[in-house]
Design an enzyme around this catalytic site. Structure first.
Site, PDB file in Angstrom:
ATOM      1  N   TYR A 231       9.295  -2.845   7.031  1.00 49.36           N
ATOM      2  CA  TYR A 231       9.108  -2.401   5.646  1.00 49.36           C
ATOM      3  C   TYR A 231       8.006  -1.360   5.546  1.00 49.36           C
ATOM      4  O   TYR A 231       7.000  -1.560   4.872  1.00 49.36           O
ATOM      5  CB  TYR A 231       8.805  -3.599   4.741  1.00 49.36           C
ATOM      6  CG  TYR A 231       9.740  -4.754   4.978  1.00 49.36           C
ATOM      7  CD1 TYR A 231      11.087  -4.666   4.642  1.00 49.36           C
ATOM      8  CD2 TYR A 231       9.293  -5.930   5.576  1.00 49.36           C
ATOM      9  CE1 TYR A 231      11.963  -5.717   4.876  1.00 49.36           C
ATOM     10  CE2 TYR A 231      10.154  -6.994   5.806  1.00 49.36           C
ATOM     11  CZ  TYR A 231      11.483  -6.870   5.453  1.00 49.36           C
ATOM     12  OH  TYR A 231      12.337  -7.919   5.700  1.00 49.36           O
TER      13      TYR A 231
ATOM     14  N   HIS B 170       0.868  -1.172   0.000  1.00 51.39           N
ATOM     15  CA  HIS B 170       0.000   0.000   0.000  1.00 51.39           C
ATOM     16  C   HIS B 170       0.905   1.222   0.000  1.00 51.39           C
ATOM     17  O   HIS B 170       1.920   1.243   0.703  1.00 51.39           O
ATOM     18  CB  HIS B 170      -0.886   0.046   1.243  1.00 51.39           C
ATOM     19  CG  HIS B 170      -1.781  -1.143   1.389  1.00 51.39           C
ATOM     20  ND1 HIS B 170      -2.861  -1.366   0.561  1.00 51.39           N
ATOM     21  CD2 HIS B 170      -1.750  -2.183   2.265  1.00 51.39           C
ATOM     22  CE1 HIS B 170      -3.458  -2.483   0.923  1.00 51.39           C
ATOM     23  NE2 HIS B 170      -2.803  -3.009   1.951  1.00 51.39           N
TER      24      HIS B 170
END
Length: 163
Positions: A139, A61
Protein backbone atom coordinates in the site's frame (compact mmCIF):
# COMPACT_ATOMS: atom_id res chain seq x y z
CA UNK A 1 -8.59 25.37 22.67
CA UNK A 2 -5.56 25.17 20.40
CA UNK A 3 -5.34 27.54 17.47
CA UNK A 4 -3.85 25.82 14.43
CA UNK A 5 -2.11 27.89 11.80
CA UNK A 6 -1.89 26.11 8.47
CA UNK A 7 0.42 27.04 5.62
CA UNK A 8 -1.40 28.82 2.81
CA UNK A 9 1.30 28.55 0.12
CA UNK A 10 -0.18 28.36 -3.38
CA UNK A 11 1.25 25.52 -5.43
CA UNK A 12 3.03 24.18 -2.38
CA UNK A 13 4.26 20.69 -1.60
CA UNK A 14 2.98 19.28 1.68
CA UNK A 15 3.54 16.23 3.86
CA UNK A 16 0.47 14.94 5.73
CA UNK A 17 -0.31 12.45 8.45
CA UNK A 18 -3.97 11.42 8.69
CA UNK A 19 -5.17 9.07 11.45
CA UNK A 20 -8.18 6.95 12.14
CA UNK A 21 -10.07 7.80 15.30
CA UNK A 22 -9.44 4.29 16.66
CA UNK A 23 -5.73 3.56 16.17
CA UNK A 24 -6.30 -0.15 16.94
CA UNK A 25 -8.27 -0.79 13.73
CA UNK A 26 -7.05 -1.96 10.32
CA UNK A 27 -9.76 -0.11 8.41
CA UNK A 28 -7.49 1.59 5.88
CA UNK A 29 -5.74 -1.50 4.53
CA UNK A 30 -8.91 -3.60 4.81
CA UNK A 31 -10.69 -1.07 2.61
CA UNK A 32 -7.86 0.37 0.56
CA UNK A 33 -10.00 0.08 -2.58
CA UNK A 34 -12.52 2.51 -1.06
CA UNK A 35 -9.71 4.88 -0.13
CA UNK A 36 -8.28 4.74 -3.67
CA UNK A 37 -11.73 5.40 -5.14
CA UNK A 38 -12.21 8.35 -2.79
CA UNK A 39 -8.85 9.85 -3.72
CA UNK A 40 -9.53 9.39 -7.45
CA UNK A 41 -12.93 11.07 -7.09
CA UNK A 42 -11.50 14.09 -5.28
CA UNK A 43 -8.50 14.37 -7.62
CA UNK A 44 -10.81 14.49 -10.64
CA UNK A 45 -12.53 17.63 -9.28
CA UNK A 46 -9.70 19.15 -7.23
CA UNK A 47 -6.40 18.15 -8.89
CA UNK A 48 -3.18 17.54 -7.02
CA UNK A 49 -0.04 15.50 -7.67
CA UNK A 50 0.72 12.56 -5.42
CA UNK A 51 4.45 12.74 -4.78
CA UNK A 52 4.38 9.86 -2.28
CA UNK A 53 1.75 7.98 -0.29
CA UNK A 54 1.76 5.11 2.16
CA UNK A 55 -1.34 3.61 3.74
CA UNK A 56 -0.99 1.74 7.02
CA UNK A 57 -3.77 -0.03 8.93
CA UNK A 58 -4.70 2.96 11.11
CA UNK A 59 -3.03 5.99 9.52
CA UNK A 60 -1.45 7.24 6.34
CA UNK A 61 1.25 9.60 5.18
CA UNK A 62 1.06 11.49 1.92
CA UNK A 63 3.01 14.12 0.08
CA UNK A 64 1.02 16.26 -2.34
CA UNK A 65 1.98 19.02 -4.74
CA UNK A 66 -0.88 21.41 -5.34
CA UNK A 67 -1.52 23.36 -8.55
CA UNK A 68 0.17 26.77 -8.62
CA UNK A 69 -3.19 28.54 -8.29
CA UNK A 70 -4.43 26.50 -5.35
CA UNK A 71 -3.70 26.09 -1.63
CA UNK A 72 -6.82 24.30 -0.35
CA UNK A 73 -5.52 20.93 0.80
CA UNK A 74 -7.87 21.03 3.79
CA UNK A 75 -10.91 20.84 1.51
CA UNK A 76 -9.36 17.91 -0.36
CA UNK A 77 -8.78 15.99 2.88
CA UNK A 78 -12.30 16.77 4.05
CA UNK A 79 -13.74 15.41 0.80
CA UNK A 80 -11.52 12.30 0.82
CA UNK A 81 -12.41 11.51 4.43
CA UNK A 82 -16.13 12.13 3.88
CA UNK A 83 -16.24 10.10 0.67
CA UNK A 84 -14.36 7.20 2.27
CA UNK A 85 -16.60 7.23 5.34
CA UNK A 86 -19.77 7.12 3.24
CA UNK A 87 -18.45 4.22 1.17
CA UNK A 88 -17.28 2.41 4.32
CA UNK A 89 -20.69 2.75 5.99
CA UNK A 90 -22.37 1.28 2.90
CA UNK A 91 -19.97 -1.67 2.99
CA UNK A 92 -19.88 -2.35 6.72
CA UNK A 93 -22.05 -1.84 9.77
CA UNK A 94 -19.52 0.56 11.33
CA UNK A 95 -21.30 3.58 12.75
CA UNK A 96 -18.51 4.98 14.92
CA UNK A 97 -16.50 8.02 13.98
CA UNK A 98 -13.90 6.99 11.42
CA UNK A 99 -11.30 9.76 11.46
CA UNK A 100 -9.52 11.94 13.95
CA UNK A 101 -10.78 15.49 13.54
CA UNK A 102 -7.54 17.00 12.38
CA UNK A 103 -4.57 16.00 10.29
CA UNK A 104 -0.94 16.96 10.61
CA UNK A 105 0.63 18.97 7.79
CA UNK A 106 4.15 20.19 7.04
CA UNK A 107 5.11 22.43 4.14
CA UNK A 108 8.06 21.05 2.19
CA UNK A 109 10.47 23.86 1.38
CA UNK A 110 13.68 22.20 0.13
CA UNK A 111 14.67 19.20 -1.97
CA UNK A 112 16.40 17.68 1.06
CA UNK A 113 13.21 18.08 3.12
CA UNK A 114 11.21 16.48 0.30
CA UNK A 115 13.55 13.49 0.04
CA UNK A 116 13.56 13.04 3.82
CA UNK A 117 9.76 12.94 3.91
CA UNK A 118 9.46 10.59 0.93
CA UNK A 119 11.90 8.23 2.64
CA UNK A 120 9.89 8.54 5.85
CA UNK A 121 6.73 7.49 4.00
CA UNK A 122 8.38 4.50 2.39
CA UNK A 123 10.12 3.32 5.55
CA UNK A 124 7.07 3.70 7.79
CA UNK A 125 5.72 0.13 7.34
CA UNK A 126 9.17 -1.22 8.25
CA UNK A 127 9.39 1.11 11.25
CA UNK A 128 6.03 -0.16 12.52
CA UNK A 129 7.12 -3.80 12.04
CA UNK A 130 4.57 -4.70 9.35
CA UNK A 131 7.28 -5.84 6.91
CA UNK A 132 11.02 -6.43 6.82
CA UNK A 133 11.59 -4.51 3.60
CA UNK A 134 10.00 -1.49 1.96
CA UNK A 135 9.15 -3.42 -1.20
CA UNK A 136 7.07 -5.93 0.80
CA UNK A 137 4.41 -3.33 1.73
CA UNK A 138 1.75 -3.25 -1.01
CA UNK A 139 0.00 0.00 0.00
CA UNK A 140 2.64 2.48 -1.07
CA UNK A 141 3.57 4.61 -4.04
CA UNK A 142 7.07 3.15 -3.57
CA UNK A 143 6.16 0.56 -6.22
CA UNK A 144 5.26 3.31 -8.70
CA UNK A 145 8.60 5.00 -7.99
CA UNK A 146 10.50 1.72 -8.52
CA UNK A 147 8.70 1.27 -11.86
CA UNK A 148 9.66 4.85 -12.80
CA UNK A 149 13.33 4.25 -11.88
CA UNK A 150 13.37 6.60 -8.90
CA UNK A 151 14.07 3.84 -6.35
CA UNK A 152 15.73 0.46 -6.55
CA UNK A 153 13.47 -2.47 -5.66
CA UNK A 154 15.75 -3.48 -2.78
CA UNK A 155 16.02 0.06 -1.31
CA UNK A 156 15.56 0.10 2.43
CA UNK A 157 16.71 3.64 3.14
CA UNK A 158 18.69 4.42 6.21
CA UNK A 159 18.10 0.92 7.53
CA UNK A 160 20.89 -0.31 5.24
CA UNK A 161 23.53 1.68 7.14
CA UNK A 162 22.23 0.47 10.51
CA UNK A 163 22.74 -3.20 9.71
Amino acid sequence: MSHYIRSKAFGGTFFFTVNLQNRQLTTLVDNVDLLRDSVRCVKSKHPFEIVAWVVLPDHMHAIWRLPEYDNDYSQRWKLIKTNFTKKLKRRTDVQNKTWQNRFWEHEIRTNHDLQTHINYCYLNPVKHGYVQSTHDWPYSSFHRDVKNGLYDFSWNGFLDSAE
